[in-house]
Write a protein that holds these residues in place. Structure first.
Motif, mmCIF file in Angstrom:
data_model
loop_
_atom_site.group_PDB
_atom_site.id
_atom_site.type_symbol
_atom_site.label_atom_id
_atom_site.label_comp_id
_atom_site.label_asym_id
_atom_site.label_seq_id
_atom_site.Cartn_x
_atom_site.Cartn_y
_atom_site.Cartn_z
ATOM 1 N N ARG A 100 46.795 34.312 36.075
ATOM 2 C CA ARG A 100 47.351 35.506 35.809
ATOM 3 C C ARG A 100 46.432 36.218 34.791
ATOM 4 N NH1 ARG A 100 53.471 34.613 34.644
ATOM 5 N NH2 ARG A 100 52.820 32.338 34.575
ATOM 6 N N ALA A 101 45.965 35.266 33.983
ATOM 7 C CA ALA A 101 45.117 35.972 32.881
ATOM 8 C C ALA A 101 43.580 36.325 33.815
ATOM 9 C CB ALA A 101 44.939 34.992 31.875
ATOM 10 N N THR A 102 43.288 35.372 34.461
ATOM 11 C CA THR A 102 42.097 35.737 35.151
ATOM 12 C C THR A 102 42.136 36.857 36.147
ATOM 13 O OG1 THR A 102 41.316 33.436 35.000
ATOM 14 C CG2 THR A 102 40.294 34.711 36.746
ATOM 15 N N SER A 103 43.151 36.825 36.779
ATOM 16 C CA SER A 103 43.422 38.072 37.790
ATOM 17 C C SER A 103 43.383 39.515 37.172
ATOM 18 C CB SER A 103 44.574 37.974 38.685
ATOM 19 O OG SER A 103 44.444 36.568 39.345
ATOM 20 N N LEU A 104 44.077 39.285 35.885
ATOM 21 C CA LEU A 104 44.193 40.905 35.140
ATOM 22 C C LEU A 104 42.580 41.040 34.705
ATOM 23 C CD1 LEU A 104 47.245 40.120 33.124
ATOM 24 C CD2 LEU A 104 46.846 42.175 34.463
ATOM 25 N N TYR A 105 41.969 40.053 34.209
ATOM 26 C CA TYR A 105 40.559 40.404 33.850
ATOM 27 C C TYR A 105 39.552 40.807 34.994
ATOM 28 C CZ TYR A 105 35.725 39.691 32.237
ATOM 29 O OH TYR A 105 34.414 39.489 31.880
ATOM 30 N N GLN A 106 39.816 40.201 35.982
ATOM 31 C CA GLN A 106 38.730 40.640 37.278
ATOM 32 C C GLN A 106 39.404 42.188 37.815
ATOM 33 O OE1 GLN A 106 39.424 37.445 40.034
ATOM 34 N NE2 GLN A 106 37.797 36.232 39.246
ATOM 35 N N LEU A 107 40.515 42.434 37.784
ATOM 36 C CA LEU A 107 41.125 43.615 38.154
ATOM 37 C C LEU A 107 40.624 44.713 37.155
ATOM 38 C CD1 LEU A 107 44.606 42.739 39.589
ATOM 39 C CD2 LEU A 107 42.713 43.577 40.809
ATOM 40 N N ALA A 108 40.648 44.428 35.944
ATOM 41 C CA ALA A 108 40.325 45.326 35.020
ATOM 42 C C ALA A 108 38.586 45.471 34.879
ATOM 43 C CB ALA A 108 40.710 44.785 33.582
ATOM 44 N N GLN A 109 38.018 44.747 35.396
ATOM 45 C CA GLN A 109 36.573 44.686 35.333
ATOM 46 C C GLN A 109 36.146 45.456 36.867
ATOM 47 O OE1 GLN A 109 35.981 43.432 32.186
ATOM 48 N NE2 GLN A 109 33.831 43.169 33.249
#
Length: 541
Positions: A100-109
């Motif tokens: 989830r943390a990775t998905s949030l980061y990728q979507l934010a980027q």
């Protein structure tokens, strides 16, 4: 703690503890973001308040931005992006598995407001996503996650319809198990070695077998990440990794399984120990447990009790044994029609039923089991019970890489339309078996019917045609009430009876025992896993 470094400023991790913070601080991180809701993992999960206090003592900034599995919203992405701007770096974000943390980061980027539903993606966008991964290997027509019952059966069904499909299966295990027979093993009625075969022997001819575990699904990029580091690109995805037996959620259980009188038919190596204990017990207390739903084969916990009691009755020692069945739920069986015949056997064996009694801890050497018991007002108390034999069934959850993915529903299961078994947000994703969110009984019989539905509907989706096939929730539970007799419970959504045979389904029958012990195992290996779809009754909408 497993940290994945994405760049010099950001990393993601699975669940951290206050003890991990010293190492995190020493590694140079200056801020922590918690993306895991408090209470998601039970008592063993540190609270965000505890982590915040420990982080503060080390001078680390701490932010709490909880996101439920599969529920990443546009607002959560925006808040995460702002935290990356406001917090001093490097920043470490964590959740249950880090996904989830990775998905949030990728979507934010990406500047994406939220996951884009696949139904809204154009064909060009899908082609662009797979092309972006072309350098990492071949793009498969279909990737199947899971080489268990559901994964092998649906692959075989697809290839019988379209032999030229390019299919890859992701499965780390080197063996394949016929798990429904483990109850019989625990009752002394089946050879455990006949339930296991090499995985290579059941792999359909012509498929690519990735002998690795899936660790992440990126449905917006049409990619599955493996623990080997390989990224597998797909045009369509079938999610069938089964569920995870969460033994660790019962304190002390893992350490004592297979000794001290503690066993479980839910594991290949333990089912023979169940039979050993049953044979040895001549008096004392035998406890059987069943956790909260959903679990695979909901009747299996009580079947273990019936077969044990039947043996003790035949040996003339049942009257010397205190038998107790502790259920986390409030009913003996989820389909009311089958409760009366089951209660007849409960009475015959003089077994005590303890409803709303959930096993939470085991002290093997002391022979003590601790249960959380809920009263009519919802008040919970802890009760210790001594045992000479304990048959424990663990809580069961979706694999972490699904729970923390964009495919999950709020409970963590792979979300599907209950009729078509297609994902509601990603049109090129289907799911079946124990991991899917359909509210059917999690049984091999359900997977047998679901395999046909998924095969037909996936091929229709490939052709741009309507999804015509509908799953009615069919599941089957052969309830072995004594050695030599079975109540064959077959039912669908809402508890609707769906009997295959024109017989009274509530009557215990020797015929159904022969079906369970002899016919179904052979059909499984030589029929179901080969794509032979006898008695599937796949209906068109």
């Amino acid at each position: 703690m497993q940290i994945t470094q994405h760049n010099a400023r950001f990393a993601s991790a699975d669940q951290i503890t206050p003890d991990d913070l010293v190492a995190i601080h020493a590694a140079g991180y200056r801020s922590i973001i918690s993306n895991r809701p408090d209470g998601e993992g039970g008592d063993s999960q540190p609270t965000s308040q505890a982590l915040r206090a420990a982080a503060s003592q080390l001078g680390l900034q701490f932010a709490y931005l909880p996101v439920k599995p599969g529920q990443i919203t546009a607002d959560a992405v925006a808040q995460f992006a702002q935290l990356l701007v406001d917090l001093p770096g490097p920043v470490l974000a964590y959740c249950r598995s880090g996904n989830r943390a990775t998905s949030l980061y990728q979507l934010a980027q990406q500047g994406a407001p939220a996951p884009v539903p696949a139904a809204a993606q154009s064909a060009n966008a899908a082609r662009a996503a797979t092309a972006a991964c072309a350098w990492e290997g071949e793009t498969w027509d279909v990737v199947v996650i899971g080489g268990g019952t559901a994964g092998i059966a649906v692959t075989a069904s697809l290839l019988r319809r379209q032999p030229n499909l390019k299919i890859a299966i992701v499965e780390p295990s080197d063996h394949h198990d016929y798990q429904p027979a483990w109850t019989l093993v625990g009752g002394g009625a089946y050879d455990v070695t006949k339930t296991r075969r090499p995985m290579a022997s059941v792999m359909p001819a012509g498929v690519k077998w990735y002998r690795a575990a899936a660790t992440r699904v990126e449905p917006d990029a049409n990619v599955v990440q493996l623990d080997s580091g390989v990224r597998v690109a797909y045009r369509q995805l079938i999610v069938a990794p089964g569920l995870r037996l969460a033994w660790e959620r019962i304190a002390g259980l893992t350490e004592t399984l297979g000794k001290n009188g503690v066993t479980s038919n839910y594991r290949y190596d333990l089912a023979p120990y169940t039979w050993q204990l049953v044979q040895q017990l001549k008096g004392g207390t035998a406890l059987f447990s069943q956790p909260g739903m959903p679990i695979k084969c909901a009747g299996a916990p009580q079947k273990a009790m019936y077969l044990a009691c039947d043996h003790w009755r035949r040996q003339g020692v049942l009257g010397k044994i205190n038998v107790e069945f502790n259920l986390a739920g409030a009913v003996l069986f989820g389909v009311a029609t089958f409760v009366p015949p089951l209660m007849e056997y409960v009475k015959r064996y003089n077994a005590n039923l303890a409803f709303s009694s959930n096993l939470v801890a085991v002290d093997g050497p002391a022979r003590l089991a601790t249960f959380e018991v809920k009263d009519a007002n919802g008040n919970v108390t802890r009760v210790e019970k001594r045992f000479d034999m304990l048959h424990a069934v663990p809580p069961q959850v979706a694999p972490d890489f699904i729970r923390d993915s964009l495919l999950a529903d709020e409970a963590g299961w792979c979300e599907v339309d209950h009729a078509t078994l297609q994902h509601p947000r990603y049109a090129n994703v289907f799911s079946l078996g124990d991991v899917c969110s359909a509210p059917n009984a999690k049984t091999g019989a359900a997977a047998r019917k679901q395999a046909v539905i998924v095969a037909e509907n996936l091929l229709a989706a490939r052709a741009g045609a309507p999804l015509a096939y509908r799953y009615d929730g069919y599941g089957s539970c052969p309830l072995t009430v004594e050695k030599g007799k079975v109540v064959l419970a077959e039912f669908g959504y809402g508890g609707r009876l769906l009997p295959t045979f024109p017989l009274d389904p509530t009557r215990p029958r020797r015929l159904m025992w022969l079906l369970k012990a002899s016919v179904l195992p052979s059909f499984y290996w030589w029929g179901m896993l080969k794509g032979r779809e006898w008695l599937t009754r796949a209906s068109r909408g």
